[in-house]
Design an enzyme around this catalytic site. Sequence first.
Site, PDB file in Angstrom:
ATOM      1  N   HIS A 100       0.831  -1.209   0.000  1.00 20.25           N
ATOM      2  CA  HIS A 100       0.000   0.000   0.000  1.00 20.25           C
ATOM      3  C   HIS A 100       0.866   1.260   0.000  1.00 20.25           C
ATOM      4  O   HIS A 100       0.557   2.241  -0.692  1.00 20.25           O
ATOM      5  CB  HIS A 100      -0.947   0.014   1.201  1.00 20.25           C
ATOM      6  CG  HIS A 100      -1.951  -1.091   1.176  1.00 20.25           C
ATOM      7  ND1 HIS A 100      -2.825  -1.318   2.213  1.00 20.25           N
ATOM      8  CD2 HIS A 100      -2.212  -2.051   0.255  1.00 20.25           C
ATOM      9  CE1 HIS A 100      -3.592  -2.363   1.925  1.00 20.25           C
ATOM     10  NE2 HIS A 100      -3.229  -2.822   0.744  1.00 20.25           N
ATOM     11  N   HIS A 147      -9.475  -2.082  -5.274  1.00 25.47           N
ATOM     12  CA  HIS A 147      -8.357  -2.302  -4.355  1.00 25.47           C
ATOM     13  C   HIS A 147      -7.276  -3.147  -5.022  1.00 25.47           C
ATOM     14  O   HIS A 147      -6.086  -2.952  -4.747  1.00 25.47           O
ATOM     15  CB  HIS A 147      -8.819  -2.984  -3.075  1.00 25.47           C
ATOM     16  CG  HIS A 147      -7.694  -3.191  -2.108  1.00 25.47           C
ATOM     17  ND1 HIS A 147      -7.230  -2.194  -1.282  1.00 25.47           N
ATOM     18  CD2 HIS A 147      -6.879  -4.268  -1.888  1.00 25.47           C
ATOM     19  CE1 HIS A 147      -6.198  -2.645  -0.577  1.00 25.47           C
ATOM     20  NE2 HIS A 147      -5.972  -3.898  -0.932  1.00 25.47           N
ATOM     21  N   ASP A 181      -3.199  -2.688  -5.262  1.00 27.98           N
ATOM     22  CA  ASP A 181      -2.175  -3.695  -4.997  1.00 27.98           C
ATOM     23  C   ASP A 181      -1.251  -3.914  -6.192  1.00 27.98           C
ATOM     24  O   ASP A 181      -0.038  -4.063  -6.028  1.00 27.98           O
ATOM     25  CB  ASP A 181      -2.839  -5.025  -4.632  1.00 27.98           C
ATOM     26  CG  ASP A 181      -3.313  -5.076  -3.191  1.00 27.98           C
ATOM     27  OD1 ASP A 181      -2.910  -4.208  -2.390  1.00 27.98           O
ATOM     28  OD2 ASP A 181      -4.086  -5.991  -2.853  1.00 27.98           O
ATOM     29  N   HIS A 215      -0.852 -11.081  -4.880  1.00 29.91           N
ATOM     30  CA  HIS A 215       0.541 -10.690  -4.659  1.00 29.91           C
ATOM     31  C   HIS A 215       1.527 -11.672  -5.302  1.00 29.91           C
ATOM     32  O   HIS A 215       2.566 -11.269  -5.821  1.00 29.91           O
ATOM     33  CB  HIS A 215       0.810 -10.559  -3.158  1.00 29.91           C
ATOM     34  CG  HIS A 215       0.009  -9.488  -2.500  1.00 29.91           C
ATOM     35  ND1 HIS A 215       0.035  -8.176  -2.928  1.00 29.91           N
ATOM     36  CD2 HIS A 215      -0.852  -9.532  -1.445  1.00 29.91           C
ATOM     37  CE1 HIS A 215      -0.774  -7.465  -2.161  1.00 29.91           C
ATOM     38  NE2 HIS A 215      -1.325  -8.254  -1.268  1.00 29.91           N
ATOM     39  N   HIS A 254      35.528   1.505 -46.067  1.00 26.79           N
ATOM     40  CA  HIS A 254      35.434   0.911 -44.717  1.00 26.79           C
ATOM     41  C   HIS A 254      34.241  -0.040 -44.629  1.00 26.79           C
ATOM     42  O   HIS A 254      33.247   0.298 -43.982  1.00 26.79           O
ATOM     43  CB  HIS A 254      35.282   2.028 -43.677  1.00 26.79           C
ATOM     44  CG  HIS A 254      35.598   1.609 -42.274  1.00 26.79           C
ATOM     45  ND1 HIS A 254      34.711   0.949 -41.459  1.00 26.79           N
ATOM     46  CD2 HIS A 254      36.727   1.763 -41.544  1.00 26.79           C
ATOM     47  CE1 HIS A 254      35.251   0.740 -40.275  1.00 26.79           C
ATOM     48  NE2 HIS A 254      36.477   1.219 -40.300  1.00 26.79           N
TER      49      HIS A 254
END
Length: 463
Positions: free
Chosen positions: A79, A262, A266, A289, A366
């Site tokens: 949070h 919410h 998270d 999570h 080159h």
Amino acid sequence: MSNLQTTLNGEFTLKGKGLHTGVDVKVVFMPAEADHGFKFKRIDLENQPVIDALAENVISTARSTEIGKGDVRVSTIEHALSALTAMGVDNCLIEIDGPEVPIFDGNASIYVENIKKTGIKELEARVKYFQPTEKLEYVDEETGAKITILPDDKFSVCTMLAFEGSNVLGNQFAVMENLSEYETEIASCKTFVFLHELEPLLNTNLVKGGSLDNALVVVDKKVSQAELDRVAELFSHPKVDVIGKGYLSNTELKFENEPARHKILDVIGDLALIGKRIKGRVIAFKPGHKTNTTFAKSIRRTLKRNPDQPPVFDINAEPLMGVGEIKRLIPHRPPFLLIDKIIDIEENNIVGVKNITMNEAFFMGHFPDEPVMPGVLIVEAMAQTLGILVLNSLDEPERYSTYFLKIDNVKFRRKVVPGDTLVFDLELTTPIRRGVASARGLAYVGNQVVTEAEFMAQIVKNK
């Protein structure tokens, strides 16, 4: 939002109980220097060890996100990290005198309020972004959870919940299209828990610091008033009943889809463990999570292999400067003008492009049988790009030139050949002082760094 890194303008202190440990904790949010990121300092332990808030340090995701090194741990960090990130803070040292960040009201409102009160200040370093150029995805085969990031030029999050058998949550959906919505639409949304989970959590020594005030409690099965009274007694809470579509009356539902909102909170906190701001559209199905942080770990591994991401740009967009505008700023002319266009320019940063064709004069010698762009010309092109950035900041750029005092730490990682498109990304490492500019430059072909160097240039008035 500014392209410069930020930190807090001062410090603020919060006190509360840890959700799972029940321990009284004091946490102090302090300013930090550029490129510091987010770090937690356990001031209650010997030598006050510091843990970087990075995905590789995640050691547990049981009901919260926990980081650690050895025996040192800090949990329930999501949070706080969510609020810091969403409010535009890049660097913060968080001193804590216990093992867990307090739960407070189960949302991020207290952090947002204190960040606003304390203020944010800019630092003299450019923001580091993680901006994917292709779809990235992680799927948890066991749970069916999935999180995806799609390329985009801004950050947004969409969450979808799916609780089979729940007549309260079932399928729920929420979207945050821009971080400017976070304060009013996301920060106040509480964490949630099912009623049938509460007693088992207590029995396993979790939610010791929980109360019926810091979470939405979902009641998706018929339950007697006697059972409700027993739950209230367990948490030393006044009598409760079931209201609305199936929530305990312990707290007021702010939005119909507050649980999904919410989860946005998270996701932002967990993905902050990438260590960079994100530009991309995040879509999270059944987020948690474990899923969030596993995905963040995967991205961290990718960033370690290739820490410098090339600038993302639309090849069909009009350039900010074409050859005509470039020639008005710097004195170089063909065949020694090595920049075709400028696609991005800010106060401290510039992105230029050079298309490499077989018609380049240097390929004649080159090398005739194996054309390779000379490394010194790649460095020269980077120097010209920096010259454009420096002179563009002056009121009368045509009256000045840039001369390079030194070029250090030059590295060549692969050859550049006909058909390649070189993208030069130059960033001032310090503000221009006394007519001297210092910068770091990277040259890309595709997603690969081909050359890097550090420059110091002097701005000189033409005679």
